[in-house]
Design a protein around this motif. Structure first.
Motif, PDB file in Angstrom:
ATOM      1  N   ASP A 267       0.828  -1.213   0.000  1.00  0.00           N
ATOM      2  CA  ASP A 267       0.000   0.000   0.000  1.00  0.00           C
ATOM      3  C   ASP A 267       0.864   1.266   0.000  1.00  0.00           C
ATOM      4  OD1 ASP A 267      -2.326  -1.564   0.097  1.00  0.00           O
ATOM      5  OD2 ASP A 267      -2.217  -1.705   2.281  1.00  0.00           O
ATOM      6  N   VAL A 268       1.725   1.361  -0.976  1.00  0.00           N
ATOM      7  CA  VAL A 268       2.674   2.473  -1.072  1.00  0.00           C
ATOM      8  C   VAL A 268       2.011   3.652  -1.782  1.00  0.00           C
ATOM      9  CG1 VAL A 268       4.880   3.219  -2.070  1.00  0.00           C
ATOM     10  CG2 VAL A 268       4.659   0.940  -1.059  1.00  0.00           C
ATOM     11  N   THR A 269       2.154   4.849  -1.213  1.00  0.00           N
ATOM     12  CA  THR A 269       1.544   6.044  -1.806  1.00  0.00           C
ATOM     13  C   THR A 269       2.556   7.019  -2.384  1.00  0.00           C
ATOM     14  OG1 THR A 269       1.379   6.839   0.500  1.00  0.00           O
ATOM     15  CG2 THR A 269      -0.634   6.057  -0.542  1.00  0.00           C
ATOM     16  N   ASP A 285      -2.398   8.587  -6.374  1.00  0.00           N
ATOM     17  CA  ASP A 285      -3.656   8.739  -5.634  1.00  0.00           C
ATOM     18  C   ASP A 285      -4.185   7.383  -5.187  1.00  0.00           C
ATOM     19  OD1 ASP A 285      -3.469  11.429  -6.109  1.00  0.00           O
ATOM     20  OD2 ASP A 285      -4.881  11.457  -7.776  1.00  0.00           O
ATOM     21  N   THR A 286      -4.029   6.378  -6.047  1.00  0.00           N
ATOM     22  CA  THR A 286      -4.428   5.007  -5.720  1.00  0.00           C
ATOM     23  C   THR A 286      -3.189   4.247  -5.267  1.00  0.00           C
ATOM     24  OG1 THR A 286      -6.128   5.084  -7.435  1.00  0.00           O
ATOM     25  CG2 THR A 286      -5.518   2.912  -6.577  1.00  0.00           C
ATOM     26  N   ALA A 287      -3.182   3.827  -4.030  1.00  0.00           N
ATOM     27  CA  ALA A 287      -1.987   3.195  -3.465  1.00  0.00           C
ATOM     28  C   ALA A 287      -1.566   1.970  -4.275  1.00  0.00           C
ATOM     29  CB  ALA A 287      -2.232   2.801  -2.017  1.00  0.00           C
ATOM     30  N   PHE A 288      -0.258   1.853  -4.500  1.00  0.00           N
ATOM     31  CA  PHE A 288       0.279   0.642  -5.119  1.00  0.00           C
ATOM     32  C   PHE A 288       0.187  -0.496  -4.099  1.00  0.00           C
ATOM     33  CE2 PHE A 288       3.126   4.021  -7.084  1.00  0.00           C
ATOM     34  CZ  PHE A 288       2.382   4.101  -8.251  1.00  0.00           C
ATOM     35  N   GLU A 319      -2.192  -2.974 -11.505  1.00  0.00           N
ATOM     36  CA  GLU A 319      -3.347  -3.833 -11.677  1.00  0.00           C
ATOM     37  C   GLU A 319      -4.269  -3.294 -12.767  1.00  0.00           C
ATOM     38  OE1 GLU A 319      -3.784  -6.640 -10.013  1.00  0.00           O
ATOM     39  OE2 GLU A 319      -2.060  -6.418  -8.653  1.00  0.00           O
ATOM     40  N   TYR A 320      -4.783  -4.205 -13.604  1.00  0.00           N
ATOM     41  CA  TYR A 320      -5.785  -3.848 -14.611  1.00  0.00           C
ATOM     42  C   TYR A 320      -7.179  -3.853 -13.975  1.00  0.00           C
ATOM     43  CZ  TYR A 320      -2.310  -4.707 -18.293  1.00  0.00           C
ATOM     44  OH  TYR A 320      -1.215  -4.665 -19.106  1.00  0.00           O
ATOM     45  N   LYS A 321      -8.021  -2.974 -14.471  1.00  0.00           N
ATOM     46  CA  LYS A 321      -9.435  -2.972 -14.096  1.00  0.00           C
ATOM     47  C   LYS A 321     -10.251  -2.984 -15.376  1.00  0.00           C
ATOM     48  CE  LYS A 321      -8.833  -0.547  -9.691  1.00  0.00           C
ATOM     49  NZ  LYS A 321      -9.189   0.645  -8.879  1.00  0.00           N
ATOM     50  N   GLY A 322     -10.973  -4.099 -15.587  1.00  0.00           N
ATOM     51  CA  GLY A 322     -11.713  -4.240 -16.829  1.00  0.00           C
ATOM     52  C   GLY A 322     -10.807  -4.299 -18.037  1.00  0.00           C
ATOM     53  N   GLY A 323      -9.607  -4.818 -17.842  1.00  0.00           N
ATOM     54  CA  GLY A 323      -8.660  -4.927 -18.938  1.00  0.00           C
ATOM     55  C   GLY A 323      -7.932  -3.641 -19.273  1.00  0.00           C
ATOM     56  N   SER A 326      -5.492   2.495 -15.190  1.00  0.00           N
ATOM     57  CA  SER A 326      -5.875   3.880 -14.880  1.00  0.00           C
ATOM     58  C   SER A 326      -5.273   4.267 -13.533  1.00  0.00           C
ATOM     59  CB  SER A 326      -7.396   4.026 -14.845  1.00  0.00           C
ATOM     60  OG  SER A 326      -7.754   5.369 -14.573  1.00  0.00           O
ATOM     61  N   TYR A 327      -4.208   5.078 -13.574  1.00  0.00           N
ATOM     62  CA  TYR A 327      -3.542   5.545 -12.356  1.00  0.00           C
ATOM     63  C   TYR A 327      -3.312   7.046 -12.468  1.00  0.00           C
ATOM     64  CZ  TYR A 327      -2.508   0.820 -10.652  1.00  0.00           C
ATOM     65  OH  TYR A 327      -2.596  -0.458 -10.157  1.00  0.00           O
ATOM     66  N   ASN A 328      -3.815   7.790 -11.497  1.00  0.00           N
ATOM     67  CA  ASN A 328      -3.549   9.224 -11.408  1.00  0.00           C
ATOM     68  C   ASN A 328      -2.409   9.444 -10.421  1.00  0.00           C
ATOM     69  OD1 ASN A 328      -5.617  10.034 -13.186  1.00  0.00           O
ATOM     70  ND2 ASN A 328      -7.130   9.835 -11.556  1.00  0.00           N
ATOM     71  N   MET A 329      -1.346  10.095 -10.888  1.00  0.00           N
ATOM     72  CA  MET A 329      -0.146  10.229 -10.077  1.00  0.00           C
ATOM     73  C   MET A 329       0.410  11.653 -10.183  1.00  0.00           C
ATOM     74  SD  MET A 329       1.752   6.565 -10.779  1.00  0.00           S
ATOM     75  CE  MET A 329       1.473   6.478 -12.528  1.00  0.00           C
ATOM     76  N   ASN A 330       1.555  11.837  -9.573  1.00  0.00           N
ATOM     77  CA  ASN A 330       2.284  13.108  -9.644  1.00  0.00           C
ATOM     78  C   ASN A 330       3.780  12.815  -9.711  1.00  0.00           C
ATOM     79  OD1 ASN A 330      -0.208  13.757  -7.621  1.00  0.00           O
ATOM     80  ND2 ASN A 330       0.206  15.505  -8.958  1.00  0.00           N
ATOM     81  N   TRP A 331       4.502  13.725 -10.353  1.00  0.00           N
ATOM     82  CA  TRP A 331       5.970  13.728 -10.301  1.00  0.00           C
ATOM     83  C   TRP A 331       6.408  14.996  -9.571  1.00  0.00           C
ATOM     84  CZ3 TRP A 331       8.919   9.780 -11.136  1.00  0.00           C
ATOM     85  CH2 TRP A 331       8.665   8.853 -12.133  1.00  0.00           C
ATOM     86  N   TYR A 332       7.414  14.857  -8.715  1.00  0.00           N
ATOM     87  CA  TYR A 332       8.067  16.023  -8.119  1.00  0.00           C
ATOM     88  C   TYR A 332       9.549  15.949  -8.436  1.00  0.00           C
ATOM     89  CZ  TYR A 332       9.946  19.317  -4.680  1.00  0.00           C
ATOM     90  OH  TYR A 332      10.624  20.362  -4.074  1.00  0.00           O
TER      91      TYR A 332
END
Length: 633
Positions: A267-269, A285-288, A319-323, A326-332
């Motif tokens: 559960d890495v954020t 935004d969605t924990a790995f 992880e795939y969802k429905g094939g 979709s991951y919303n992330m950020n770079w700093y």
């Protein structure tokens, strides 16, 4: 002479011959050009066929575009549906630049990832290079997603070409990088750069690939980075270069500073590659669900290994969802500055090594705010001096109580020596009588230790504060050209183990101050505490420490930040002054003696819980000792 007549047939025949010759010359040239083009095409086709590995992993060829259906069919042998990406004009080694006031990024078509990350307002100090700080520069970083296709191929995004599209949304620059398997089938990296900001919005998503990829097996994200050396002292910079990550709803940890370290977390954020004063961070935004971290030290010899400090690596299953992904992330990409990182309200301040528990709290809520306030009106060197004065003055009541306790112990020392002689053969009785004397004289033997213990959190917090406070970087004072690094006044032609190849002046001054401070206080400390049987002679120990402590300071701090050595130098000078005032103008030995004698005439104070418990334990021990003696008889 008869004039020859010009035959019209001869003229026509001659003309036809000339035309034939011209046509043959043209045809010969055209054939050569055609042959050259054909040979070039054959060479390209041959290079494509030779470049496809045996395991059908897709690797895109450099600077070519495939437009004919036959070539696309051949490339499908390697890329499958993603051969479509090779047919686009974007299938070449070019980059797209996005920049704001703080940051310049270049994103490569091949791989779609950031191939260069430059900080516009900071310079590398390493060996006086004067270059801008580069966190990424082509050869030191890799960002790849490996995935399995429905037709059982293993593909890597690093080897394929993305199609860039740069647009604007208000003041934001939006760069879409799409790896296409068809007109409306793609994997997209989306970068959003905002004005005057080190943080980018970043997303990974797929569209229309549910039948192209194998959604039953997670895709694997690999992020690798070799950390460039940016500071003057490579070994000092390396000491603060590490992987820091957040997991399980706000917990944070680091991988470690050994030669080779590895860890796994759930559960890495966020993952931060900290390079002392700069850092690269990937947030989600969605924990790995899981992440594997590894770190390798690349610097064994500071004289030889001068380019990179550490190798960072992170592997994350997506992880795939429905094939689809979709991951919303950020770079700093920016400075490891507490104030900047804390402003994002994403727990990024934990990237800065300010200490754990109470030590970190002191730095976060007291020292950083106080120093920032002072730095708004004072130069940084003067700011350290004033800051040190305020800290020492705030600690002066503790110093006073500690010295007062030593003075009281010094007054009753002759009586303690009498008890020691009287009960020489009975250690238990001697201890009981000593405790009784303490109680009747109103002296607490722990009073001298507690103030010293109370200073430890402040001491350790400051030890963490100065090396980690970004504002000191490249700020000069007197002969020190950078308060965040050592203040060299002379370079040595050789390297002294544990000391280095230069001489720093502030550690020398701090060592001299410590020497005089310890000489000033060692006599009082050895006189106040009588030697206990079986224990080392504190008087002799303190005499040795007078010389060992300054020597340790001199060696240990030669490579440390000059701001920290400046603090210890000023701190010890101020402490010497405070102790002089206390000894000569505040604490009077005669008054102390009178108070102790008066306390003896009074009814002894009621024992505290701790003293009562100690008394009971000693009485039980004495009873046990007496029973053992009787049994022996």
């Amino acid at each position: 002479m008869e004039e020859k007549k010009i035959d019209i047939k001869t003229i026509v025949g001659f003309g036809l011959i000339m035309l034939l010759l011209l046509w043959m010359m043209y045809n010969s040239t055209a054939n050569k050009e055609e042959a050259a083009i054909k040979a070039e095409k054959e060479q390209v086709e041959k290079s494509k066929e030779n470049f496809v590995p045996e395991d059908k992993t897709a690797v895109a060829e450099k600077d070519f575009t495939v437009t004919d259906s036959a070539s696309i069919a051949k490339m499908k042998g390697a890329l499958g549906a993603f051969a479509y990406s090779i047919s686009l004009p974007s299938a070449k080694d070019t980059v797209t630049e996005i920049k704001n006031e703080l940051l310049t990024l270049r994103i490569a078509n091949k791989g779609g990832y950031i191939s260069e990350a430059n900080l516009n307002n900071f310079e590398r100090i390493a060996k006086g290079s004067g270059e801008r700080v580069q966190l990424i520069n082509n050869n030191n970083a890799d960002f790849n997603i490996q995935f399995k296709t429905a037709d059982n191929r293993i593909l890597n995004t690093r080897d394929m070409y993305f199609e860039p599209s740069l647009t604007k949304e208000g003041q934001n620059q939006v760069l879409s990088m799409r790896l296409k398997a068809g007109e409306n089938q793609f994997l997209e990296y989306r970068y959003v750069m905002k004005p005057d900001n080190y943080m980018l919005d970043f997303s990974i998503r797929t569209q229309g690939l549910s039948k192209v990829v194998d959604g039953t097996a997670p895709a694997e994200l690999d992020w690798d980075l070799k950390a460039y050396r940016n500071e003057k002292s490579a070994s000092y910079e390396n000491r603060y270069t590490d992987i820091v990550y957040e997991y399980e709803d706000g917990k944070d940890d680091n991988v470690g500073l050994g030669k080779s370290e590895a860890e796994t977390a759930d559960d890495v954020t966020y993952v931060a590659y900290r390079q002392h004063f700069f850092t690269s961070i990937l947030l989600t935004d969605t924990a790995f669900k899981k992440a594997d971290f590894s770190i390798e030290n690349l610097m064994e010899d500071e004289e030889k290994d001068t380019v990179f400090t550490k190798q960072f690596s992170t592997k994350i299953p997506l992880e795939y969802k429905g094939g689809e992904l979709s991951y919303n992330m950020n770079w700093y990409y920016g400075p490891a500055d507490f104030k900047i990182l804390n402003s994002y309200d994403k727990n990024l301040d934990e990237v800065i090594p300010l200490g754990w528990g109470i030590f970190g709290w002191i730095n976060k809520y007291l020292f950083i705010n106080l120093f920032t306030l002072l730095s708004k009106v004072l130069p940084y060197g003067v700011c350290i001096i004033v800051f040190t004065m305020l800290v020492r003055l705030a600690m002066s009541p503790i110093t006073y109580k500690s010295y007062l306790s030593q003075a009281k112990m010094k007054v009753i020392r002759p009586e303690i020596q009498e008890i020691n002689e009287k009960y020489k053969s009975d250690p238990m009785k001697k201890q009981q009588e000593t405790m009784k004397l303490y109680r009747t004289a109103g002296v607490n033997p722990m009073a001298g230790c507690l103030p010293a213990l109370m200073q430890i959190p402040v001491f350790y917090a400051l030890f963490q504060f100065f090396p980690s406070f970004f504002d000191l970087r490249q700020k000069s004072f007197l002969w020190a050209d950078d308060l965040s690094s050592y203040d060299s006044i002379a370079e040595l032609p050789f390297t002294i183990p544990f000391y280095g190849n230069h001489i720093s002046l502030f550690p020398i001054l701090a060592s001299v101050a410590i020497f005089f401070y310890m000489r000033m206080t060692s006599g009082d400390q050895s006189m106040s505490a009588p030697q206990q049987e079986g224990m080392p002679d504190m008087g002799k120990l303190m005499k040795v420490m007078i010389y060992i402590s300054p020597l340790m300071m001199l060696i240990f701090f030669n490579m440390y930040a000059s701001g920290l050595s400046l603090y210890y130098f000023i701190s010890n000078l101020i402490t010497i002054g405070i102790m002089y005032v206390i000894k000569n103008h505040i604490v009077n030995q005669d008054k102390i003696h009178a108070i102790v004698q008066a306390n003896k005439q009074k009814e002894p104070k009621k024992q505290g819980r701790f003293q009562r418990k100690m008394q009971e334990m000693m009485e039980q021990a004495q009873q046990t000792q007496e029973q053992q003696k009787r049994l022996k008889k």
